[in-house]
Design an enzyme around this catalytic site. Structure first.
Site, short mmCIF file in Angstrom:
data_model
loop_
_atom_site.label_atom_id
_atom_site.label_comp_id
_atom_site.label_asym_id
_atom_site.label_seq_id
_atom_site.Cartn_x
_atom_site.Cartn_y
_atom_site.Cartn_z
N GLU A 70 -115.49 -97.57 0.78
CA GLU A 70 -116.37 -96.68 0.02
C GLU A 70 -117.83 -96.89 0.42
O GLU A 70 -118.60 -95.92 0.55
CB GLU A 70 -116.18 -96.93 -1.48
CG GLU A 70 -116.76 -95.86 -2.35
CD GLU A 70 -116.12 -94.51 -2.16
OE1 GLU A 70 -116.84 -93.56 -1.75
OE2 GLU A 70 -114.91 -94.36 -2.42
N GLU A 77 -122.50 -91.13 5.13
CA GLU A 77 -123.07 -89.94 4.49
C GLU A 77 -124.59 -90.00 4.49
O GLU A 77 -125.26 -89.00 4.79
CB GLU A 77 -122.55 -89.81 3.06
CG GLU A 77 -121.12 -89.37 2.98
CD GLU A 77 -120.62 -89.25 1.56
OE1 GLU A 77 -121.33 -89.65 0.60
OE2 GLU A 77 -119.49 -88.75 1.38
#
Length: 125
Positions: A70, A77
């Site tokens: 994650e 991102e």
């Protein structure tokens, strides 16, 4: 900064940066918060059901891997977002692939959880 004048960090500062990254993700990222909450529940369940040493290893690897995945997804991102705010098919693909990697690991972790905990839960009923 010139290539021959690379910044060198001490081992202690490297650990500090790592802990700062973990803290930032835990505070700012919704999905990391969700994974941490689920991890606490799974760890407590491991104690309640007295899982074996090898099951603990699988749980610890699943939790560590899930949170790490994650965090890597978030880093990808953020890097893509820093590079371009405009839509670009390669930017979308990079973000989608990173999200897909998280999903694959999440599914694997859930399966591991079912293998470990489902027989114990069924024995209760």
């Amino acid at each position: 900064m010139a290539a021959d004048k690379k910044r060198k960090h001490t081992l202690a500062s490297s650990f500090k940066f790592g802990f700062e990254g973990i803290a930032a993700a835990a505070v700012k990222e919704r999905n990391v918060k969700i994974h941490i909450a689920i991890s606490v529940f799974v760890i407590l369940s491991g104690f309640v059901f007295s899982i074996s040493k090898y099951e603990w290893i699988a749980i610890i690897l699943s939790i560590g891997g899930m949170i790490s995945m994650e965090m890597m997804n978030t880093a990808i991102e953020r890097t893509v977002d820093m590079y371009t705010k405009e839509y670009h098919p390669l930017a979308k693909q990079a973000k989608d692939i990173a999200a897909g990697a998280v999903l694959v690991f999440a599914i694997s972790s859930v399966i591991i959880g079912f293998i470990i905990f489902l027989p114990r839960l069924l024995a209760w009923f």
